[in-house]
Motif scaffolding. Sequence first.
Motif, PDB file in Angstrom:
ATOM      1  N   CYS A 148       0.834  -1.211   0.000  1.00 14.79           N
ATOM      2  CA  CYS A 148       0.000   0.000   0.000  1.00 14.79           C
ATOM      3  C   CYS A 148       0.866   1.258   0.000  1.00 14.79           C
ATOM      4  O   CYS A 148       0.574   2.219  -0.715  1.00 14.79           O
ATOM      5  CB  CYS A 148      -0.929   0.002   1.216  1.00 14.79           C
ATOM      6  N   ALA A 153      -1.121  -1.380  -5.818  1.00 14.03           N
ATOM      7  CA  ALA A 153      -2.490  -1.726  -5.438  1.00 14.03           C
ATOM      8  C   ALA A 153      -2.845  -3.183  -5.736  1.00 14.03           C
ATOM      9  O   ALA A 153      -3.442  -3.863  -4.901  1.00 14.03           O
ATOM     10  CB  ALA A 153      -3.475  -0.790  -6.125  1.00 14.03           C
ATOM     11  N   TYR A 157      -4.214  -6.000  -3.148  1.00  8.66           N
ATOM     12  CA  TYR A 157      -5.477  -6.730  -3.284  1.00  8.66           C
ATOM     13  C   TYR A 157      -5.242  -8.244  -3.220  1.00  8.66           C
ATOM     14  O   TYR A 157      -6.075  -8.992  -2.697  1.00  8.66           O
ATOM     15  CB  TYR A 157      -6.164  -6.376  -4.595  1.00  8.66           C
ATOM     16  N   SER A 182      -6.230   2.599  -2.924  1.00  7.08           N
ATOM     17  CA  SER A 182      -7.206   2.623  -4.008  1.00  7.08           C
ATOM     18  C   SER A 182      -7.494   4.052  -4.440  1.00  7.08           C
ATOM     19  O   SER A 182      -7.604   4.350  -5.640  1.00  7.08           O
ATOM     20  CB  SER A 182      -8.500   1.930  -3.568  1.00  7.08           C
ATOM     21  N   ARG A 187      -8.619   4.010  -8.194  1.00 10.40           N
ATOM     22  CA  ARG A 187      -9.495   2.838  -8.350  1.00 10.40           C
ATOM     23  C   ARG A 187     -10.833   3.137  -7.676  1.00 10.40           C
ATOM     24  O   ARG A 187     -11.089   2.725  -6.548  1.00 10.40           O
ATOM     25  CB  ARG A 187      -8.846   1.608  -7.730  1.00 10.40           C
ATOM     26  N   ARG A 190     -12.923   0.271  -6.225  1.00  5.25           N
ATOM     27  CA  ARG A 190     -12.337  -0.284  -4.999  1.00  5.25           C
ATOM     28  C   ARG A 190     -12.571   0.652  -3.816  1.00  5.25           C
ATOM     29  O   ARG A 190     -12.800   0.197  -2.687  1.00  5.25           O
ATOM     30  CB  ARG A 190     -10.843  -0.512  -5.201  1.00  5.25           C
ATOM     31  N   TYR A 194     -14.330  -0.508  -0.357  1.00  5.03           N
ATOM     32  CA  TYR A 194     -13.735  -0.448   0.977  1.00  5.03           C
ATOM     33  C   TYR A 194     -14.509   0.489   1.909  1.00  5.03           C
ATOM     34  O   TYR A 194     -14.496   0.300   3.138  1.00  5.03           O
ATOM     35  CB  TYR A 194     -12.266  -0.052   0.886  1.00  5.03           C
TER      36      TYR A 194
END
Length: 595
Positions: A148, A153, A157, A182, A187, A190, A194
Amino acid sequence: MAAPHPSTHLKSQKKSRKNQTPEANFQVALNSLSKTRDLPGAIALYEGAAASRGVRLNQHHFNALLYICSNAVAEASLKESALDHGFRIHAHMESCGVAPSEATVTAVARLAAARGDGDYAFGLVRKMGERGIAPRLRTYDPALYCFCGALEADKAYEVEEHMRSAGLSLEEPELSALLRVSAETGREERVYEYLHKLRDCVRWVSEETAVSIESWFSGEKAVGVGDANYDRSRVKDVVLRNGGGFHGLGWIGKGNWVVRRGNVDENGVCSCCGERLACVDIDDMETESFASSIAALAFERESKANFSDFQDWLEKHADYEAIVDGANIGLYQQNFADGGFSVPQLDAVVKELYGRSKGKWPLVILHNKRLKGLLESSPHKQLLQEWIDKGVLYTTPSGSNDDWYWLYAAVRLRCLLLTNDEMRDHIFELLGSKFFSKWKERHQVFFVKLPELPELLHPFQNVTKVRYTFVKGSPVLIMPLPFSPVIQESETGSWHVPVKDDSNEEIVRTWVCITRPSVCKSSNGVLASKESPEGSNNFLNNHKLLNSSKPGTTTEDSNALGSIGFSQDCVNNTNIMTRKRKERSSSPPPLASSS
């Protein structure tokens, strides 16, 4: 018998130390260094033992040394030495054929992440399955945070997926890191995912997570996400099925987001945008699952025929809006010399609920042995007979535990439950159910001891513990909060995120309010409508407290205690039950009495 001389004890201790093995002496010294996280001392101790070859290092020794090294990487002056010696110690451990443990992998993974090698850290975790070692969240964290931080990314994941396959549930720190990477890599799908995982995981977010959320919505990428031509009726239907508070269908709307911080008042209205937050309940599937689990436990402990009869009866009489634990109410504060089951006390509660629901009788669950005793000796036989005639009572059969009956009825019918029972026994039995605490928060009306009532002058203070009392013969019922202090996504696409603090009062809690200008009526962010959100329990959303003021009285007419609570809106509102499936009959259901 004379006590031994002190010098004898000292000699014994010295002799004991002399008889200790080199490994034991090494362990004593290592424990002391581990407590102080003394890296130089630990390295000197290790190198001395390795050079003398008089100490056979075991798994515990190696783990303690690796622990000290992995903690020292946080200090810039020690980082290089900690990494160098940490990997050397690990290599030594492998060459000695000492089997690693979860603590070993976690420490070495931290070392690998400290030098920016997330792949190595993740590789260590992947091999644990081959060795029969069960990983923990902390074992994965070094690789996850490393990826991260490096904005890798896809690798992050992959770590998350591996964690879930290992049966681990991510917590706020992990979800916050995934949300941040993300957001920083654009993203948007994503990010949305989250946000909802956080909503499902925590009640309030940390300040660090709140800042990450604000950063995403304030960025350029967030401006373009969403669909302005969404199906509004579909969104409302999904919110309803979900129990209120979110739809989960994706980003809604278009354009810039307005990100502010504010508070939510006692009615659940946001001070920034004027939107009224929802009272979130468990959804349809969760309700069915929860009711089934209660029934399954009841069948294990009750006569199957008796409880099955109750289930059948309840299906035919499903128009109750409140369930009352009769024994709990009747025995409330009756632990004095002449105390006993108080029918007038129970009658006051029954009448209060009847008045508040515009003529809907509550269902009182009472053991048949208790009722028979009251009918034989109580001066209130006529009242009890009236309840029987009006279908207010359901009596549980001999040998049964009435707890299962009132809990099942309240869950199955999705209505309020009036009891002072903390249900700790039920929580123990249903510990695996994530639905119970959420359901209890939304449906249970508690009792309040009179001395504690002044602390409740603000309806948000300690509401989960003290919720019921009698004032001058009339009951004061403190309802569940009119909204849920959890992350919420509205049907208009706005978000409200509560931030964790040290206060126990919801009125002062900080919320992150996130809306789009198209939702706002003017620049000050006041919404055109402050009606209860779709999918919410309207009865709960429109209530502060049920107090002793009678229907039709105003706040000015109420006494000081009564005024903490009951608005005229709730007097006029009859929809107590959450998302009732069928129209209610105007006539009360008949009594069903098991014997």
